[in-house]
Design a protein around this motif. Structure first.
Motif, PDB file in Angstrom:
ATOM      1  N   TYR A   1       0.828  -1.201   0.000  1.00 57.55           N
ATOM      2  CA  TYR A   1       0.000   0.000   0.000  1.00 57.55           C
ATOM      3  C   TYR A   1       0.866   1.255   0.000  1.00 57.55           C
ATOM      4  CZ  TYR A   1      -3.113   3.645   1.678  1.00 57.55           C
ATOM      5  OH  TYR A   1      -3.812   4.817   1.813  1.00 57.55           O
ATOM      6  N   THR A   2       1.911   1.265   0.830  1.00 59.97           N
ATOM      7  CA  THR A   2       2.790   2.437   0.924  1.00 59.97           C
ATOM      8  C   THR A   2       3.483   2.713  -0.403  1.00 59.97           C
ATOM      9  OG1 THR A   2       3.156   2.004   3.270  1.00 59.97           O
ATOM     10  CG2 THR A   2       4.754   3.413   2.160  1.00 59.97           C
ATOM     11  N   PHE A   3       4.024   1.684  -1.036  1.00 56.52           N
ATOM     12  CA  PHE A   3       4.703   1.888  -2.317  1.00 56.52           C
ATOM     13  C   PHE A   3       3.723   2.258  -3.427  1.00 56.52           C
ATOM     14  CE2 PHE A   3       8.174  -0.699  -0.362  1.00 56.52           C
ATOM     15  CZ  PHE A   3       9.117   0.311  -0.380  1.00 56.52           C
ATOM     16  N   ALA A   4       2.514   1.723  -3.376  1.00 56.59           N
ATOM     17  CA  ALA A   4       1.504   2.097  -4.368  1.00 56.59           C
ATOM     18  C   ALA A   4       1.129   3.562  -4.220  1.00 56.59           C
ATOM     19  CB  ALA A   4       0.268   1.218  -4.223  1.00 56.59           C
ATOM     20  N   MET A   5       0.951   4.028  -2.996  1.00 52.79           N
ATOM     21  CA  MET A   5       0.621   5.439  -2.776  1.00 52.79           C
ATOM     22  C   MET A   5       1.781   6.345  -3.201  1.00 52.79           C
ATOM     23  SD  MET A   5      -2.603   5.598  -1.329  1.00 52.79           S
ATOM     24  CE  MET A   5      -2.675   5.974  -2.966  1.00 52.79           C
ATOM     25  N   LEU A   6       2.999   5.920  -2.927  1.00 53.24           N
ATOM     26  CA  LEU A   6       4.171   6.683  -3.351  1.00 53.24           C
ATOM     27  C   LEU A   6       4.236   6.779  -4.872  1.00 53.24           C
ATOM     28  CD1 LEU A   6       6.786   8.132  -2.540  1.00 53.24           C
ATOM     29  CD2 LEU A   6       7.913   5.907  -2.575  1.00 53.24           C
ATOM     30  N   ALA A   7       3.950   5.677  -5.547  1.00 53.64           N
ATOM     31  CA  ALA A   7       3.949   5.680  -7.018  1.00 53.64           C
ATOM     32  C   ALA A   7       2.870   6.611  -7.558  1.00 53.64           C
ATOM     33  CB  ALA A   7       3.743   4.256  -7.544  1.00 53.64           C
ATOM     34  N   VAL A   8       1.697   6.592  -6.956  1.00 53.92           N
ATOM     35  CA  VAL A   8       0.611   7.474  -7.402  1.00 53.92           C
ATOM     36  C   VAL A   8       0.996   8.933  -7.195  1.00 53.92           C
ATOM     37  CG1 VAL A   8      -1.742   8.220  -6.861  1.00 53.92           C
ATOM     38  CG2 VAL A   8      -1.219   5.777  -7.106  1.00 53.92           C
ATOM     39  N   LEU A   9       1.582   9.258  -6.051  1.00 54.19           N
ATOM     40  CA  LEU A   9       1.988  10.630  -5.776  1.00 54.19           C
ATOM     41  C   LEU A   9       3.079  11.097  -6.740  1.00 54.19           C
ATOM     42  CD1 LEU A   9       1.979  10.664  -1.887  1.00 54.19           C
ATOM     43  CD2 LEU A   9       0.387  11.830  -3.414  1.00 54.19           C
ATOM     44  N   LEU A  10       4.053  10.236  -7.011  1.00 54.41           N
ATOM     45  CA  LEU A  10       5.128  10.613  -7.925  1.00 54.41           C
ATOM     46  C   LEU A  10       4.613  10.750  -9.361  1.00 54.41           C
ATOM     47  CD1 LEU A  10       8.083   8.453  -6.564  1.00 54.41           C
ATOM     48  CD2 LEU A  10       7.796  10.932  -6.403  1.00 54.41           C
ATOM     49  N   CYS A  11       3.690   9.911  -9.738  1.00 57.03           N
ATOM     50  CA  CYS A  11       3.106   9.987 -11.078  1.00 57.03           C
ATOM     51  C   CYS A  11       2.299  11.292 -11.220  1.00 57.03           C
ATOM     52  CB  CYS A  11       2.169   8.796 -11.292  1.00 57.03           C
ATOM     53  SG  CYS A  11       2.599   7.838 -12.710  1.00 57.03           S
ATOM     54  N   ASP A  12       1.573  11.631 -10.206  1.00 61.49           N
ATOM     55  CA  ASP A  12       0.745  12.832 -10.250  1.00 61.49           C
ATOM     56  C   ASP A  12       1.598  14.093 -10.365  1.00 61.49           C
ATOM     57  OD1 ASP A  12      -1.726  14.224 -10.072  1.00 61.49           O
ATOM     58  OD2 ASP A  12      -1.241  14.722  -7.983  1.00 61.49           O
TER      59      ASP A  12
END
Length: 58
Positions: free
Chosen positions: A44-55
Motif C-alpha cells: 500500500y505504501t509503495f503504491a501510494m508513493l507511485a501514485v503521488l510521484l506519477c501525479d
C-alpha cells in the motif's frame, strides 16, 4: 493444554520423540498474520508513493 501436557502426552507414546517449538494456535496465527499485514502495508505504501510521484510528473 499446556506445553508440559503436550510433552508429557508425547513422551508417554514415544519417549525418544523430540518435541521442539511448541506453539499455541493463537501464537501461530499471530506470526502468520503479522507477516501478511506487513506485506500488505508495504504494498500500500509503495503504491501510494507511485501514485503521488506519477501525479507530480504530469
Amino acid at each position: 493444554m499446556t506445553t508440559q501436557a503436550v510433552r508429557g502426552a508425547s513422551h508417554s507414546i514415544d519417549p525418544n520423540l523430540p518435541i521442539l517449538n511448541v506453539y499455541t494456535m493463537q501464537e501461530h496465527l499471530n506470526s502468520f498474520t503479522s507477516s501478511e499485514t506487513l506485506i500488505s502495508r508495504l504494498t500500500y505504501t509503495f503504491a501510494m508513493l507511485a501514485v503521488l510521484l506519477c501525479d507530480r510528473s504530469l
